[in-house]
Design an enzyme around this catalytic site. Sequence first.
Site, PDB file in Angstrom:
ATOM      1  N   ARG A 227       0.943  -1.214   0.072  1.00  0.00           N
ATOM      2  CA  ARG A 227       0.067   0.015   0.068  1.00  0.00           C
ATOM      3  C   ARG A 227       1.027   1.175   0.030  1.00  0.00           C
ATOM      4  NH1 ARG A 227      -3.610  -2.294  -1.652  1.00  0.00           N
ATOM      5  NH2 ARG A 227      -5.595  -2.683  -0.753  1.00  0.00           N
ATOM      6  N   HIS A 275      -1.029   0.677  -9.256  1.00  0.00           N
ATOM      7  CA  HIS A 275      -2.014  -0.438  -8.537  1.00  0.00           C
ATOM      8  C   HIS A 275      -2.525  -1.589  -9.516  1.00  0.00           C
ATOM      9  CE1 HIS A 275      -4.137  -0.531  -4.487  1.00  0.00           C
ATOM     10  NE2 HIS A 275      -4.081  -1.881  -5.033  1.00  0.00           N
TER      11      HIS A 275
HETATM   12  P1  NDP Z   1      -2.541 -11.266   4.449  1.00  0.00           P
HETATM   13  O1  NDP Z   1      -3.158 -10.677   5.777  1.00  0.00           O
HETATM   14  O2  NDP Z   1      -2.442 -12.680   4.258  1.00  0.00           O
HETATM   15  O3  NDP Z   1      -0.720 -11.395   5.200  1.00  0.00           O
HETATM   16  C1  NDP Z   1      -0.359 -10.148   5.780  1.00  0.00           C
HETATM   17  C2  NDP Z   1       1.142 -10.213   6.292  1.00  0.00           C
HETATM   18  O4  NDP Z   1       1.583  -9.213   6.667  1.00  0.00           O
HETATM   19  C3  NDP Z   1       1.301 -11.326   7.253  1.00  0.00           C
HETATM   20  O5  NDP Z   1       2.389 -12.334   7.317  1.00  0.00           O
HETATM   21  C4  NDP Z   1       1.395 -10.530   8.608  1.00  0.00           C
HETATM   22  O6  NDP Z   1       2.006 -11.172   9.732  1.00  0.00           O
HETATM   23  C5  NDP Z   1       2.333  -9.413   8.240  1.00  0.00           C
HETATM   24  N1  NDP Z   1       2.304  -8.425   8.938  1.00  0.00           N
HETATM   25  C6  NDP Z   1       0.990  -7.581   9.144  1.00  0.00           C
HETATM   26  N2  NDP Z   1       1.340  -6.413  10.214  1.00  0.00           N
HETATM   27  C7  NDP Z   1       2.629  -6.741  10.555  1.00  0.00           C
HETATM   28  C8  NDP Z   1       3.624  -6.141  11.244  1.00  0.00           C
HETATM   29  N3  NDP Z   1       3.015  -5.006  12.200  1.00  0.00           N
HETATM   30  N4  NDP Z   1       4.769  -6.729  11.297  1.00  0.00           N
HETATM   31  C9  NDP Z   1       5.090  -7.630  10.630  1.00  0.00           C
HETATM   32  N5  NDP Z   1       4.427  -8.002   9.706  1.00  0.00           N
HETATM   33  C10 NDP Z   1       3.079  -7.858   9.705  1.00  0.00           C
HETATM   34  O7  NDP Z   1      -2.227 -10.429   3.322  1.00  0.00           O
HETATM   35  P2  NDP Z   1      -2.075 -10.716   1.755  1.00  0.00           P
HETATM   36  O8  NDP Z   1      -0.765 -11.275   1.928  1.00  0.00           O
HETATM   37  O9  NDP Z   1      -3.312 -11.359   1.231  1.00  0.00           O
HETATM   38  O10 NDP Z   1      -2.171  -9.222   1.393  1.00  0.00           O
HETATM   39  C11 NDP Z   1      -1.051  -8.403   1.826  1.00  0.00           C
HETATM   40  C12 NDP Z   1      -1.347  -6.839   1.126  1.00  0.00           C
HETATM   41  O11 NDP Z   1      -0.988  -6.728  -0.113  1.00  0.00           O
HETATM   42  C13 NDP Z   1      -2.826  -6.308   1.460  1.00  0.00           C
HETATM   43  O12 NDP Z   1      -3.332  -6.027   2.526  1.00  0.00           O
HETATM   44  C14 NDP Z   1      -2.931  -5.209   0.308  1.00  0.00           C
HETATM   45  O13 NDP Z   1      -2.540  -3.936   1.049  1.00  0.00           O
HETATM   46  C15 NDP Z   1      -1.788  -5.742  -0.560  1.00  0.00           C
HETATM   47  N6  NDP Z   1      -2.326  -5.899  -2.177  1.00  0.00           N
HETATM   48  C16 NDP Z   1      -1.740  -5.115  -3.148  1.00  0.00           C
HETATM   49  C17 NDP Z   1      -2.498  -5.324  -4.295  1.00  0.00           C
HETATM   50  C18 NDP Z   1      -1.788  -4.751  -5.244  1.00  0.00           C
HETATM   51  O14 NDP Z   1      -2.527  -4.991  -6.470  1.00  0.00           O
HETATM   52  N7  NDP Z   1      -0.850  -3.785  -5.279  1.00  0.00           N
HETATM   53  C19 NDP Z   1      -3.215  -6.510  -4.651  1.00  0.00           C
HETATM   54  C20 NDP Z   1      -3.475  -7.221  -3.501  1.00  0.00           C
HETATM   55  C21 NDP Z   1      -3.250  -6.968  -2.202  1.00  0.00           C
HETATM   56  P3  NDP Z   1       1.343 -12.587  10.451  1.00  0.00           P
HETATM   57  O15 NDP Z   1       1.449 -13.484   9.537  1.00  0.00           O
HETATM   58  O16 NDP Z   1       2.337 -12.696  11.525  1.00  0.00           O
HETATM   59  O17 NDP Z   1      -0.038 -12.306  10.765  1.00  0.00           O
HETATM   60  C1  OXD Z   2      -5.801  -4.857  -3.150  1.00  0.00           C
HETATM   61  C2  OXD Z   2      -6.302  -5.695  -4.350  1.00  0.00           C
HETATM   62  O1  OXD Z   2      -5.985  -5.130  -2.140  1.00  0.00           O
HETATM   63  O2  OXD Z   2      -6.383  -5.281  -5.483  1.00  0.00           O
HETATM   64  O3  OXD Z   2      -5.140  -3.832  -3.606  1.00  0.00           O
HETATM   65  O4  OXD Z   2      -6.663  -6.812  -4.104  1.00  0.00           O
END
Ligand code: NDP
Ligand code: OXD
Length: 312
Positions: A227, A275
């Site tokens: 993000r 994005h």
């Molecule tokens: P998940 O919820 O599956 O994973 C999030 C990960 O981040 C987990 O491993 C979590 O740790 C870790 N995390 C969260 N907070 C912290 C912290 N404070 N310190 C360290 N690690 C942390 O999410 P996804 O993998 O499905 O997606 C991740 C992000 O990707 C989404 O939230 C979104 O913002 C972004 N995204 C972007 C897209 C794009 O097109 N650019 C498309 C889709 C998603 P733990 O495993 O310990 O909980």
């Molecule tokens: C996001 C998506 O979370 O496109 O950015 O899924």
Amino acid sequence: MVLLYYANDRDPALWIDALKAAGPEIEIRQWPDTGPGEEIAYALLWNPPQELFRSLSGLKVVFSLGAGVDHLLRAPGLPPGLPLVRVAEPDLTSRMSEYVVLQVLMHHRRQRAYDELQRHREWRPLPQRAAAQVRVGVMGLGVLGRDAAAKLRTLGFQVAGWSRTAKSLEGIECFAGDSGLVPFLNCSEILVCLLPVTEHTRGILNRSLFDELAAGETGPVLINAGRGALQVEEDIIAALETGTLRAATLDTFVREPLPPESPLWSHPDITVTPHIAATSDPGAIADFVIGQIRRFESGGKLESLVDRDRGY
Ligand code: NDP
Ligand code: OXD
């Protein structure tokens, strides 16, 4: 059974058609034509307007149209306690891993430099390390981070990962929590960020973090597809100027769309994409959402529930 659809940034016709095809038994309505608000049991939303939740007294579940839920958690009026489900399905995951692999390889194989050489009609091979000599760090080992890390590992890179809670993943050196951050950065030359934005991660991609990255032979690289609010954009530009970073790929931005006057567009060491790292496919997401609704209606558990206190 009625599902309300709203997204502020894409063609609704494609999504309505996909939802109807996936769930012919479900009536799909599109904001603001809700009909009687109490009839709406489910809502599939992206950046909902302030007034959307006001009349929806019968809502049972809210679905995020993407994997991230920051757009919903900050939405005024989101009813407290209502189950919130985010997208986690293989199509989106594969698309993200494609993007991560593409960008890591682009920096590793110096493609931007070859593009420049081609512009000057200059035939000049550059030094090239093997993937096995390059350390890639993945911030966020969730659904997306784990898959990307595994695919990078398959290509031969040395891969480390960082998450909030401890993990054990084959072939990946795992670090966790605040105490694991600096050791993780110290062994990351190419840093891939796939974190959600929460109160703990906002602004994490800043000058002091870049200072901790491993320099490798050619200087560190940042790839952020998590993000925009995770990154301090002035710090990225400053770090590129001083050589603290060699290059950056940014898919997400503090302001989206990225304003035309932003210096990020024209910086020679920044690759900008709008994005699209994991563009949501209407068919795949409709299947995921309708599948969840069917499971919930027959008494089953919802998958990919968001923990609102945790923020993701
Ligand atoms: P998940 O919820 O599956 O994973 C999030 C990960 O981040 C987990 O491993 C979590 O740790 C870790 N995390 C969260 N907070 C912290 C912290 N404070 N310190 C360290 N690690 C942390 O999410 P996804 O993998 O499905 O997606 C991740 C992000 O990707 C989404 O939230 C979104 O913002 C972004 N995204 C972007 C897209 C794009 O097109 N650019 C498309 C889709 C998603 P733990 O495993 O310990 O909980
Ligand atoms: C996001 C998506 O979370 O496109 O950015 O899924």
